[in-house]
Design an enzyme around this catalytic site. Structure first.
Site, PDB file in Angstrom:
ATOM      1  N   THR A  50     -35.770  -4.754  31.309  1.00 44.70           N
ATOM      2  CA  THR A  50     -35.057  -5.574  32.055  1.00 44.70           C
ATOM      3  C   THR A  50     -35.632  -5.998  33.255  1.00 44.70           C
ATOM      4  OG1 THR A  50     -32.938  -4.359  31.424  1.00 44.70           O
ATOM      5  CG2 THR A  50     -32.801  -5.710  33.456  1.00 44.70           C
ATOM      6  N   TYR A 138     -39.574   4.919  23.660  1.00 50.34           N
ATOM      7  CA  TYR A 138     -38.739   3.681  23.921  1.00 50.34           C
ATOM      8  C   TYR A 138     -38.298   3.063  22.484  1.00 50.34           C
ATOM      9  CZ  TYR A 138     -36.420  -0.442  26.078  1.00 50.34           C
ATOM     10  OH  TYR A 138     -35.727  -1.464  26.308  1.00 50.34           O
ATOM     11  N   LYS A 167     -35.326   6.639  24.575  1.00 49.71           N
ATOM     12  CA  LYS A 167     -34.402   5.629  24.925  1.00 49.71           C
ATOM     13  C   LYS A 167     -34.237   4.769  23.696  1.00 49.71           C
ATOM     14  CE  LYS A 167     -33.631   1.705  27.409  1.00 49.71           C
ATOM     15  NZ  LYS A 167     -33.681   0.412  28.626  1.00 49.71           N
TER      16      LYS A 167
END
Length: 304
Positions: A50, A138, A167
């Site tokens: 993001t 991730y 994640k």
């Protein structure tokens, strides 16, 4: 491992990167970090997807880590996302995050190259040698074009004592259960897909690293707390309250919608991006305005 990593759970939003006239607006970024602490977020993720890290220089990514460390002043854990498609870049970013005092690292599977699983293992173990910081994979194959297997995670766990979690930005609840069965409930799994926030926590994820945390940090924290106290009815209600906003994040490539909504609500001064990312179209703006109104976030004053 530090006490901070023991406490790393709950809502840990990936903070957007504000731009002004083509440059990173570090003052605005500092205000966003401060707002997250004020609203009760459980941690801060720097340079997540993001944050548009692919359009940032190494120096800019490193400075964002420095700003986050300064503003948080160890009040909440700071996770630094230090991954890149390049081992050399990832090493430089990881070295800086460790020196800056980050509490943990989030390292994306290297994108574009599509390495084999043995390459992923070697890559991660090479980075893990840089510092004693706890680190997480991730896992976001939709952007990187490569997945990690359970066998790969098992090998990393057996060879790196600082490997603590993942994640998981994949629509695969079964994989979460498989990981928890293999590694135990201390293995930290953070939800990376907004629409799966409540479902993934219900099967054992320890928290959220979601873009919507930039918009509604207090609601996400409350949902995590409801799950922890086994108040699943409240958690489900909060999840449904955010469900359309969770969907809206993907009306266009993240973070285009979330930046527009943050600008619309006055959280950031502009919704500027760097190419090849671009701001929301007028049609998308109207669609997002409707979502914000239905969610009760766009009041008459803000609409004006």
């Amino acid at each position: 491992m530090s006490a901070a990593i023991d406490n790393l759970k709950g809502s840990v939003p990936p903070i957007v990167t504000p731009f002004r006239n083509g440059e990173v607006d570090y003052d605005a970024y500092a205000r966003l970090v401060a707002m997250q602490i004020e609203k009760g977020s459980n941690g801060i993720l720097v340079n997540g997807t993001t944050s548009e890290p692919a359009v940032l220089t190494i120096a800019e990514r490193n400075k964002l880590v420095d700003v986050a460390m300064s503003v948080t002043a160890k009040r909440v854990p700071v996770v630094a996302a230090t991954g890149s498609q390049s081992l050399a870049e990832t090493q430089k970013l990881t070295e800086h995050a460790a020196k800056a005092g980050a509490d943990a690292l989030l390292i994306v599977t290297p994108y574009y190259t599509r390495p084999p699983q043995r390459g992923l293992v070697a890559y991660y173990l090479e980075i893990a040698r840089i510092s004693a910081l706890p680190w997480m994979v991730y896992h976001i194959p939709g952007r990187t074009a490569v997945s990690v297997t359970l066998d790969t995670l098992k090998e990393l766990k057996s060879k790196s004592p600082t490997f603590v979690g993942m994640k998981h930005a994949v629509n695969d609840l079964g994989f979460v259960s498989e990981c928890l069965a293999a590694f135990g409930r201390d293995f930290k799994i953070f939800v990376g897909l907004e629409e799966l926030s409540f479902p993934m926590m219900a099967v054992g994820a320890c928290g959220l690293m979601n873009a919507v945390g930039n918009l509604c940090p207090d609601v996400l924290r409350e949902m995590c707390e409801a799950v922890w106290r086994n108040d699943l009815a409240t958690a489900q209600s909060l999840h449904q309250r955010l469900f359309e906003i969770n969907q809206a994040v993907f009306f266009d490539t993240n973070p285009i919608p979330i930046k527009y909504m943050m600008k619309r609500l006055g959280i950031i001064p502009t919704n500027e991006h760097r190419l090849p990312m671009v701001p929301a179209t007028p049609e998308l703006e109207k669609r997002l305005d409707s979502v914000l109104r239905r969610a009760g976030l766009l009041t008459a004053d803000k609409a004006a």
